[in-house]
Design a protein around this motif. Structure first.
Motif, PDB file in Angstrom:
ATOM      1  N   GLU A  51       0.846  -1.198   0.000  1.00  0.00           N
ATOM      2  CA  GLU A  51       0.000   0.000   0.000  1.00  0.00           C
ATOM      3  C   GLU A  51       0.877   1.241   0.000  1.00  0.00           C
ATOM      4  OE1 GLU A  51      -2.579  -0.072   3.393  1.00  0.00           O
ATOM      5  OE2 GLU A  51      -3.766  -1.732   2.609  1.00  0.00           O
ATOM      6  N   GLN A  75      -1.886  -0.918  -4.055  1.00  0.00           N
ATOM      7  CA  GLN A  75      -3.031  -0.062  -3.729  1.00  0.00           C
ATOM      8  C   GLN A  75      -2.494   1.326  -3.397  1.00  0.00           C
ATOM      9  OE1 GLN A  75      -6.433  -1.079  -3.757  1.00  0.00           O
ATOM     10  NE2 GLN A  75      -5.383  -2.705  -4.865  1.00  0.00           N
ATOM     11  N   ARG A  77      -3.403   5.340  -2.374  1.00  0.00           N
ATOM     12  CA  ARG A  77      -4.329   6.368  -1.870  1.00  0.00           C
ATOM     13  C   ARG A  77      -3.620   7.703  -2.092  1.00  0.00           C
ATOM     14  NH1 ARG A  77      -5.212   4.070   2.702  1.00  0.00           N
ATOM     15  NH2 ARG A  77      -7.218   3.209   2.121  1.00  0.00           N
ATOM     16  N   GLU A  94      -7.236   5.201  -5.231  1.00  0.00           N
ATOM     17  CA  GLU A  94      -8.235   6.007  -4.517  1.00  0.00           C
ATOM     18  C   GLU A  94      -7.705   7.438  -4.531  1.00  0.00           C
ATOM     19  OE1 GLU A  94      -9.453   6.745   0.077  1.00  0.00           O
ATOM     20  OE2 GLU A  94      -9.237   4.650  -0.517  1.00  0.00           O
ATOM     21  N   HIS A  96      -8.017  11.520  -4.066  1.00  0.00           N
ATOM     22  CA  HIS A  96      -8.674  12.655  -3.404  1.00  0.00           C
ATOM     23  C   HIS A  96      -7.966  13.898  -3.920  1.00  0.00           C
ATOM     24  CE1 HIS A  96     -10.696   9.981  -0.516  1.00  0.00           C
ATOM     25  NE2 HIS A  96      -9.600   9.261  -0.660  1.00  0.00           N
ATOM     26  N   HIS A 112     -11.295  14.387   4.463  1.00  0.00           N
ATOM     27  CA  HIS A 112     -11.512  12.939   4.375  1.00  0.00           C
ATOM     28  C   HIS A 112     -11.698  12.310   5.762  1.00  0.00           C
ATOM     29  CE1 HIS A 112     -11.309   8.933   2.683  1.00  0.00           C
ATOM     30  NE2 HIS A 112     -10.344   8.620   3.537  1.00  0.00           N
TER      31      HIS A 112
END
Length: 166
Positions: A51, A75, A77, A94, A96, A112
């Motif tokens: 991650e 993954q 973010r 993901e 933002h 968030h």
């Protein structure tokens, strides 16, 4: 599984990562650099099932490395406020992103996380020179003038230290 936190080495990037790690306190390897060192994703030695948290790094400048990580099964973010170009569509990403001039990555993280670590979001915003935005948010959150001044000094100090070793 390994975790990597990748961020710009200024107040905004570091405070965004700090908020996430206060929220999710697990061991992660920090990958950062001086303030203008932006192409940092290429330094992340990830494998499938790893991650990566990315804060305050231009997606546009890190696109090739990001796509390589996603293709490897990582993954990712991503919290950022810099112009990104076309944002990849991938199940492992993901994103933002908000490119408004009155937003920074620390404020995106704050949004968030529902304001859980607001003081650190303010430090990041003050460090990113969003003084009016930070003052307004701090006042609404109940921080008095002395507290706001302290958060502002801390944000500026972290930011100035991000320019180099001297």
């Amino acid at each position: 599984m390994r975790r990597f936190d990748v961020c710009n080495g200024d107040a905004d990037g570091l405070c965004a990562v700090l908020q996430w790690r206060l929220y999710q306190p697990v061991e992660a390897t920090l990958v950062t650099g001086l303030k203008r060192e932006i192409a940092l994703l290429q330094r992340v030695p990830c494998n499938a099932a790893d991650e990566v948290l990315v804060c305050d790094l231009s997606l546009q400048r890190n696109r090739v490395a990001l796509l390589q990580l996603l293709e490897a099964g990582v993954q990712v973010r991503y919290f950022d406020h810099h112009v990104a170009g076309e944002v990849p569509r991938h199940a492992g990403l993901e994103a933002h992103l908000d490119f408004d001039s009155e937003v920074c990555s620390s404020l995106l993280m704050d949004r968030h996380l529902g304001g859980r670590f607001r003081a650190w979001a303010l430090v990041g915003a003050y460090g990113d020179d969003l003084v009016a935005v930070a003052d307004g948010l701090a006042t609404t959150a109940g921080f008095d003038a002395a507290q706001r001044a302290g958060l502002r000094r801390l944000g500026q100090a972290i930011n100035y230290n991000a320019y180099g070793e001297e």
